[in-house]
Write a protein that holds these residues in place. Structure first.
Motif, PDB file in Angstrom:
ATOM      1  N   GLN A 132       0.839  -1.262   0.028  1.00 36.86           N
ATOM      2  CA  GLN A 132      -0.015  -0.117  -0.084  1.00 36.86           C
ATOM      3  C   GLN A 132       0.888   1.245   0.049  1.00 36.86           C
ATOM      4  O   GLN A 132       1.801   1.186   0.979  1.00 36.86           O
ATOM      5  CB  GLN A 132      -1.058  -0.121   1.296  1.00 36.86           C
ATOM      6  N   ASN A 133       0.738   2.170  -1.133  1.00 33.72           N
ATOM      7  CA  ASN A 133       1.531   3.306  -1.100  1.00 33.72           C
ATOM      8  C   ASN A 133       0.350   4.449  -0.904  1.00 33.72           C
ATOM      9  O   ASN A 133      -0.388   4.634  -1.476  1.00 33.72           O
ATOM     10  CB  ASN A 133       2.018   3.373  -2.401  1.00 33.72           C
ATOM     11  N   GLU A 134       0.770   5.321  -0.191  1.00 33.64           N
ATOM     12  CA  GLU A 134      -0.265   6.547   0.005  1.00 33.64           C
ATOM     13  C   GLU A 134       0.565   7.810  -0.117  1.00 33.64           C
ATOM     14  O   GLU A 134       1.658   8.190   0.496  1.00 33.64           O
ATOM     15  CB  GLU A 134      -0.773   6.459   1.598  1.00 33.64           C
ATOM     16  N   LEU A 135       0.017   8.510  -0.889  1.00 37.20           N
ATOM     17  CA  LEU A 135       0.426  10.019  -1.474  1.00 37.20           C
ATOM     18  C   LEU A 135      -0.180  11.033  -0.746  1.00 37.20           C
ATOM     19  O   LEU A 135      -1.396  11.058  -0.872  1.00 37.20           O
ATOM     20  CB  LEU A 135       0.513  10.172  -2.879  1.00 37.20           C
ATOM     21  N   SER A 136       0.321  11.744   0.256  1.00 39.78           N
ATOM     22  CA  SER A 136      -0.535  12.760   0.795  1.00 39.78           C
ATOM     23  C   SER A 136      -0.436  14.094   0.562  1.00 39.78           C
ATOM     24  O   SER A 136      -0.934  15.047   0.774  1.00 39.78           O
ATOM     25  CB  SER A 136      -0.563  12.570   2.434  1.00 39.78           C
ATOM     26  N   GLU A 137       0.780  14.246  -0.133  1.00 44.48           N
ATOM     27  CA  GLU A 137       1.107  15.808  -0.424  1.00 44.48           C
ATOM     28  C   GLU A 137       0.598  16.055  -1.749  1.00 44.48           C
ATOM     29  O   GLU A 137       0.118  15.144  -2.534  1.00 44.48           O
ATOM     30  CB  GLU A 137       2.813  15.551  -0.564  1.00 44.48           C
TER      31      GLU A 137
END
Length: 169
Positions: A132-137
């Motif tokens: 799981q990869n989360e991009l929050s920027e």
């Protein structure tokens, strides 16, 4: 005189042989160290099925599926893991070292094609994992999930099967 020159050659050759031996030893140590650098999970080569989804997180409780893709292929996922674990720094993005706890590898920050992401790889066995990869920027937070499991051995007639759906609501 001949004996002396032979003696000189062996005396002169000794440092060269020692240097060559030291260089060979250092090369072996470096090769072993590089092989040992990968402290990530290893998986069995074979026929694997991957399901990749990409969701946009609109609000804390609301998400929108942007992409769903499936792939079945004869691969060695350990090769991909080595690339994931050796993510180099890109521009101002500096990859963090993974932390291992039980069957999970967590990267607080990893440089990825999506940008700086937090990554959690959960290893279920040498034949199954999720990433799981989360991009929050950036403008819109996104979550990419890859579910992978081995479904058999590779055969000579094994073909890659791929399907993709781009969803929009």
């Amino acid at each position: 005189m001949e004996t002396m020159s032979t003696g000189r050659r062996s005396i002169l050759a000794a440092p060269f042989i020692r240097c060559a031996a030291v260089a060979l030893l250092m090369t072996s140590i470096t090769t072993v160290a590089k092989a040992d650098e990968f402290a990530g999970p290893t998986f069995r080569k074979g026929l694997w099925h991957f399901v990749r989804t990409l969701d946009m997180i609109a609000h804390r409780k609301s998400k929108q599926r942007l992409l769903e893709r499936e792939l079945t292929a004869c691969v060695d996922p350990t090769v991909s893991m080595k690339a994931t674990f050796s993510s180099p720094s890109v521009g101002s993005c500096v990859s963090a070292r993974p932390e291992k706890k039980n069957n999970q590898y967590t990267f607080a920050n990893r440089c990825d094609v999506m940008g700086p992401v937090s990554t959690v790889i959960t290893v279920h066995s040498d034949e199954s994992y999720t990433e799981q990869n989360e991009l929050s920027e950036g403008q819109v937070p996104r979550v990419e999930l890859v579910v992978a499991h081995r479904i058999g051995d590779c055969g000579t007639d094994t073909a890659q099967v791929s399907s993709a759906k781009t969803l929009s609501h």
